[in-house]
Write an enzyme that holds these catalytic residues in place. Structure first.
Site, short mmCIF file in Angstrom:
data_model
loop_
_atom_site.label_atom_id
_atom_site.label_comp_id
_atom_site.label_asym_id
_atom_site.label_seq_id
_atom_site.Cartn_x
_atom_site.Cartn_y
_atom_site.Cartn_z
N LYS A 48 42.75 44.15 52.89
CA LYS A 48 43.09 43.79 51.97
C LYS A 48 43.31 45.35 50.51
O LYS A 48 44.00 45.58 49.64
CB LYS A 48 42.05 42.65 50.96
CG LYS A 48 41.46 42.46 49.48
CD LYS A 48 43.31 41.80 49.11
CE LYS A 48 42.78 41.95 47.49
NZ LYS A 48 44.04 40.88 46.87
N LYS B 10 37.88 48.38 40.94
CA LYS B 10 37.17 47.96 41.58
C LYS B 10 37.42 48.53 42.99
O LYS B 10 37.73 49.00 44.26
CB LYS B 10 36.68 47.01 41.51
CG LYS B 10 35.61 46.65 42.46
CD LYS B 10 35.80 45.47 43.28
CE LYS B 10 36.96 44.44 43.06
NZ LYS B 10 37.15 43.48 44.22
P1 NAD Z 1 35.83 36.49 37.82
O1 NAD Z 1 35.13 37.75 37.46
O2 NAD Z 1 37.17 35.52 36.80
O3 NAD Z 1 35.01 35.29 38.84
C1 NAD Z 1 34.46 35.75 39.70
C2 NAD Z 1 33.33 34.55 39.04
O4 NAD Z 1 31.91 34.75 40.23
C3 NAD Z 1 32.36 34.16 37.60
O5 NAD Z 1 33.39 32.96 37.32
C4 NAD Z 1 31.66 34.69 37.47
O6 NAD Z 1 30.71 34.12 36.86
C5 NAD Z 1 30.70 34.48 39.29
N1 NAD Z 1 29.86 35.12 39.67
C6 NAD Z 1 29.20 36.82 39.33
N2 NAD Z 1 27.80 37.03 40.07
C7 NAD Z 1 27.75 35.73 40.25
C8 NAD Z 1 26.58 35.67 40.91
N3 NAD Z 1 24.63 36.53 41.02
N4 NAD Z 1 26.28 34.25 41.08
C9 NAD Z 1 26.86 33.37 40.77
N5 NAD Z 1 28.43 33.60 40.40
C10 NAD Z 1 28.39 34.51 39.52
O7 NAD Z 1 36.90 36.99 39.28
P2 NAD Z 1 38.07 37.26 39.77
O8 NAD Z 1 39.23 37.03 39.62
O9 NAD Z 1 37.99 35.43 40.16
O10 NAD Z 1 37.61 37.88 41.48
C11 NAD Z 1 37.20 37.16 42.32
C12 NAD Z 1 36.93 38.11 43.33
O11 NAD Z 1 38.83 37.94 44.43
C13 NAD Z 1 36.93 39.50 43.34
O12 NAD Z 1 36.34 40.16 44.21
C14 NAD Z 1 38.50 40.26 42.70
O13 NAD Z 1 38.44 41.73 43.71
C15 NAD Z 1 39.31 39.31 44.31
N6 NAD Z 1 40.67 38.93 43.70
C16 NAD Z 1 41.15 38.68 42.74
C17 NAD Z 1 42.27 37.99 42.23
C18 NAD Z 1 42.78 38.31 41.00
O14 NAD Z 1 44.08 37.63 40.84
N7 NAD Z 1 42.21 37.45 39.88
C19 NAD Z 1 43.57 38.61 43.17
C20 NAD Z 1 42.77 38.69 44.51
C21 NAD Z 1 41.90 38.90 44.93
#
Ligand code: NAD
Length: 284
Positions: free
Chosen positions: A170, A239
């Site tokens: 990834k 990140k």
């Molecule tokens: P986001 O910030 O939209 O969602 C993360 C969620 O985790 C939030 O709702 C937040 O409130 C929650 N959270 C944070 N800390 C927490 C804790 N201690 N306890 C419980 N909940 C907690 O982020 P995202 O875009 O959904 O990304 C999530 C992961 O997926 C990341 O690692 C990101 O790099 C990866 N990712 C994102 C995408 C994208 O297009 N957004 C694509 C592929 C991978």
């Protein structure tokens, strides 16, 4: 199957929706309860903590922003480790550091909890359409057990090797995507300033050797629309590039260009765009 899902943000929420649609019984947890409203309306149950979410002999998924969030949710007070029992399977869908994943794998193994790293690619549209690529590291027999469940969120679910291998795949993929984004921004700016219409330029490159999904799928939904609502936040893209350059340092790989891409993301963060979609980096 009974599934526990922690982190129902931009990616986690649509993935959890697809698990419910596939017939699984979900219990969800997020720091923000409102991030799970639609899931609760679909019949998911709410848990007040990762510990409560992980209680029992179940499969636990996390989709959390950065490695320290994953560490906190697993290890901190009221974390997954306090709730999960011997034989539980814990699958981290976040884009995480392979080093952190391997450490958590060892820590969880002491309690008989099996860890897989399973980061995903395809963005929020792919998450909603259940067409993600899912890159899985860990025990292959456990992967084979969990694969039918992962098929509910993705169409390209791949076993990548021992624990941390999914994270490595990834990180390499996202380095390419972010690097391509930076170079595309320069090439498109050059072409337009030199006199060619953006739509024509983008179409020609998309159908030539310089084409990429960043140009044909991401930019049309975000940059070209002036839409910087994430999507995929700049802070998360920064990140991911840093995870790559850090891994390069760990393994002694010269990564001069990647470090320029890293610094371009640092600049975007410095300009205050961390919460905006990662296509904002192209504005530099
Ligand atoms: P986001 O910030 O939209 O969602 C993360 C969620 O985790 C939030 O709702 C937040 O409130 C929650 N959270 C944070 N800390 C927490 C804790 N201690 N306890 C419980 N909940 C907690 O982020 P995202 O875009 O959904 O990304 C999530 C992961 O997926 C990341 O690692 C990101 O790099 C990866 N990712 C994102 C995408 C994208 O297009 N957004 C694509 C592929 C991978």
């Amino acid at each position: 199957m009974k599934i526990r899902f922690i982190g129902t943000g931009n990616m986690g929420n649509p993935m959890a929706v697809n698990l419910v649609k596939a017939g699984h019984q979900l219990t969800v947890h997020d720091l923000r309860r409102e991030a799970a409203t639609n899931l609760l309306e679909m019949g998911a149950e709410w848990a007040d903590s990762p510990k409560a979410a992980a209680a029992g002999n179940e499969v636990v998924f996390t989709s959390l922003p950065v490695p320290r969030d994953v560490e906190a949710v697993v290890q901190a007070e009221n974390g997954i480790l306090e709730g999960a029992v011997n034989g539980s399977i814990y699958v981290d869908l976040s884009t995480n550091s392979p080093t952190v994943v391997r450490r958590l794998h060892e820590l969880c193994a002491e309690k008989g909890v099996i860890v897989l790293d399973a980061p995903v690619s395809g963005g929020v549209y792919g998450a909603a359409a259940a067409t993600l690529a899912v890159m899985v590291g860990g025990d292959e027999a456990v992967f084979n057990r969990i694969k039918p469940t992962l098929d509910a969120i993705g169409t390209h679910v791949v076993y990548c090797g021992p624990i941390g291998s999914g994270a490595i795949c990834k990180i390499c993929n996202n380095l390419m995507s972010m690097g391509t984004g930076v170079l595309l921004a320069e090439a498109l700016t050059l072409g337009v300033r030199a006199g060619v219409d953006l739509a024509i330029l983008a179409d020609v490159i998309a159908n030539s050797s310089g084409g990429s999904r960043r140009l044909t799928e991401k930019f049309p939904r975000f940059l070209f629309q002036g839409n910087f609502e994430p999507g995929f936040a700049t802070a998360l893209a920064a990140k991911d590039v840093r995870l790559a350059t850090d891994l390069g340092r760990e393994y002694g790989i010269p990564m001069e260009l990647s470090n320029l891409v890293d610094q371009r993301h640092v600049e975007a963060m410095f300009r205050g765009w961390g919460h905006e979609d990662s296509d904002a980096v192209a504005r530099i």
